[in-house]
Design a protein around this motif. Structure first.
Motif, PDB file in Angstrom:
ATOM      1  N   GLY A 128      12.564   7.617 -58.290  1.00 19.51           N
ATOM      2  CA  GLY A 128      11.325   7.871 -59.006  1.00 19.51           C
ATOM      3  C   GLY A 128      11.492   8.342 -60.434  1.00 19.51           C
ATOM      4  N   LEU A 129      12.658   8.111 -61.043  1.00 12.21           N
ATOM      5  CA  LEU A 129      12.871   8.489 -62.430  1.00 12.21           C
ATOM      6  C   LEU A 129      12.145   7.517 -63.356  1.00 12.21           C
ATOM      7  N   SER A 130      11.754   8.004 -64.531  1.00 12.79           N
ATOM      8  CA  SER A 130      11.158   7.126 -65.534  1.00 12.79           C
ATOM      9  C   SER A 130      12.253   6.276 -66.170  1.00 12.79           C
ATOM     10  N   VAL A 131      11.859   5.259 -66.932  1.00 10.49           N
ATOM     11  CA  VAL A 131      12.845   4.388 -67.577  1.00 10.49           C
ATOM     12  C   VAL A 131      13.728   5.194 -68.520  1.00 10.49           C
ATOM     13  N   GLY A 132      13.128   6.112 -69.288  1.00 15.14           N
ATOM     14  CA  GLY A 132      13.910   6.951 -70.186  1.00 15.14           C
ATOM     15  C   GLY A 132      14.893   7.827 -69.436  1.00 15.14           C
TER      16      GLY A 132
END
Length: 435
Positions: A229-233
């Motif tokens: 669930g990490l963001s792209v950044g």
């Protein structure tokens, strides 16, 4: 270092662009595959395709170069990479992506062999060490820079697929238009695996297991980030930390390896990396903990590759080093093919934490086997061991051979200097006695 950069900037720039292009597509596919609805296991098969192609390319590229030459091989393989990268967003199914990844891996392997041949040919014994250092920095900087590109772009669109295609195409210009002459190409037939295992069981077993660790890092870290669930950044930062750690800790560990029993250092390094992997497995929802885990897993496991090469070379003659290195690279490649598939299966079974669990198991196995081998034969004297040569795991056999050639030259020079110093000391002592 500045002299090397000024004389070989075209080659280094071209190699750097290749690394950026490769780094972008490796991370991007892990993120985009999740958006396309691929399962974790399907993505693991896709990622394994690169390593299967890379291994095949490393075996076939030398013969291709001998048949048609460096320039034609480089241009042809680069064109296939550029076309394949653009096709990924068009053919969005696991089978097509797997086939494209095999092609990309095969072609990148050949591109590295060709480019590294030019770089090796442009150096001499006086500047080879600086050239290898510059090359490793360019490699790591390229992959780290690729993560910044991914985080700044739209992973659901076309642009991030076009950028690496353009970068790979542009990389031709500085290399092919360079004034460096086309280098002669020679390859060494590797030892049989049976002979290699007899020389260094730890080197062979460690290299196979480490192949799985490396391919999990390079192929599945973005898949883990998506599943967690990490963001792209955040994914880009997470992936980059593996290579920041490798660049930071490579040389300190190399310095240590020339001054102690390498099996002890292999055990310690693998154990520290295993603890870091355990931290990542337990703290999958905490980004700071994941970044620390990635830094130490990458920072310990990447130098471990060079440590295992150096340890194996401690038991063979100089003229056999190239053959042994070729065999170890092949074993590492076999492990790399299996790594993403096994990681995907573990992640589907245990969830995102399975990424670090798989790496943890392999690192514990390396540490345990190193401890076992310490009971089977004594370590060679530190004075009789080969010199550590820092090498990135994704490098071709060409640059690995160059690294060991430099290491052997350095060892010979140090031995000669030591002998001259001893002789001078004896002459001084004799003079004092006469007085």
């Amino acid at each position: 270092m500045l002299q090397i950069v000024s004389s070989s900037w075209a080659l280094l720039l071209g190699i750097g662009l290749l690394m950026v292009g490769n780094g972008v597509q490796g991370t991007l596919l892990g993120v985009r595959g999740g958006l396309e609805g691929f399962s974790t296991f399907e993505l693991s098969v896709v990622m394994a395709g690169y390593f299967a192609g890379f291994l095949g390319g490393s075996r076939m590229a030398p013969e291709m170069i001998r048949r048609v030459g460096h320039v034609r091989v480089f241009a042809a393989l680069g064109s296939f990479v550029s076309a394949s990268l653009i096709l990924f967003p068009v053919l969005t199914d696991p089978i097509s992506w797997t086939l494209l990844r095999v092609i990309v891996g095969f072609c990148f392997s050949g591109l590295y062999v060709t480019a590294e041949s030019w770089l090796n040919n442009s150096t001499t014994s006086k500047n080879r060490g600086q050239a290898l250092s510059a090359y490793m920095i360019v490699q790591m900087a390229g992959i780290i820079g690729a993560q910044a590109l991914v985080s700044a772009g739209d992973t659901s669109g076309w642009v991030l697929f076009i950028i690496p295609s353009v970068l790979v195409s542009i990389s031709f210009a500085p290399i092919l238009l360079s004034i460096s002459p086309t280098p002669p190409f020679e390859s060494t037939k590797p030892m049989t695996l049976k002979e290699l295992y007899a020389v260094s069981p730890l080197g062979c077993v460690g290299m196979f297991l480490l192949g799985g660790v490396f391919s999990a890092q390079f192929g599945m870290s973005a898949v883990f980030g998506t599943a967690a669930g990490l963001s792209v950044g955040e994914i880009s930062l997470f992936v980059s930390m593996f290579f920041v750690g490798a660049l930071t800790l490579q040389y300190p560990l190399g310095w240590l390896s020339d001054r102690m029993d390498r099996r002890v250092l292999i055990l310690i390094v693998a154990a520290i990396a295993a603890v870091a992997a355990l931290l990542g497995a337990v703290m999958t929802s905490a980004l700071p903990a994941l970044l620390v885990a990635a830094f130490f897993v990458g920072g310990m496991s990447n130098p471990l590759y060079s440590l295992l090469l150096a340890y194996t070379n401690d038991f063979i003659e100089y003229e056999d080093m190239a053959a042994a290195s070729g065999g170890l690279i092949f074993i590492n490649g076999l492990g790399a093919i299996a790594g993403p598939v096994a990681t995907g299966w573990v992640m589907e079974t245990f969830g995102p934490s399975g990424f670090f669990v798989f790496i943890l198991v392999l690192l514990v196995a390396i540490a345990a086997y190193a401890a076992y081998r310490m009971t089977q034969r004594p370590a060679p004297s530190v004075d009789d061991t080969s010199t550590y040569a820092p090498v990135y795991q994704g490098s071709s056999p060409v640059i690995v051979d160059a690294a060991w050639e430099f290491a052997a030259e350095t060892a010979e020079a140090e031995a000669a200097a030591s002998g001259e110093a001893e002789a001078a000391g004896e002459e001084t002592s004799d003079a004092k006695t006469r007085i």
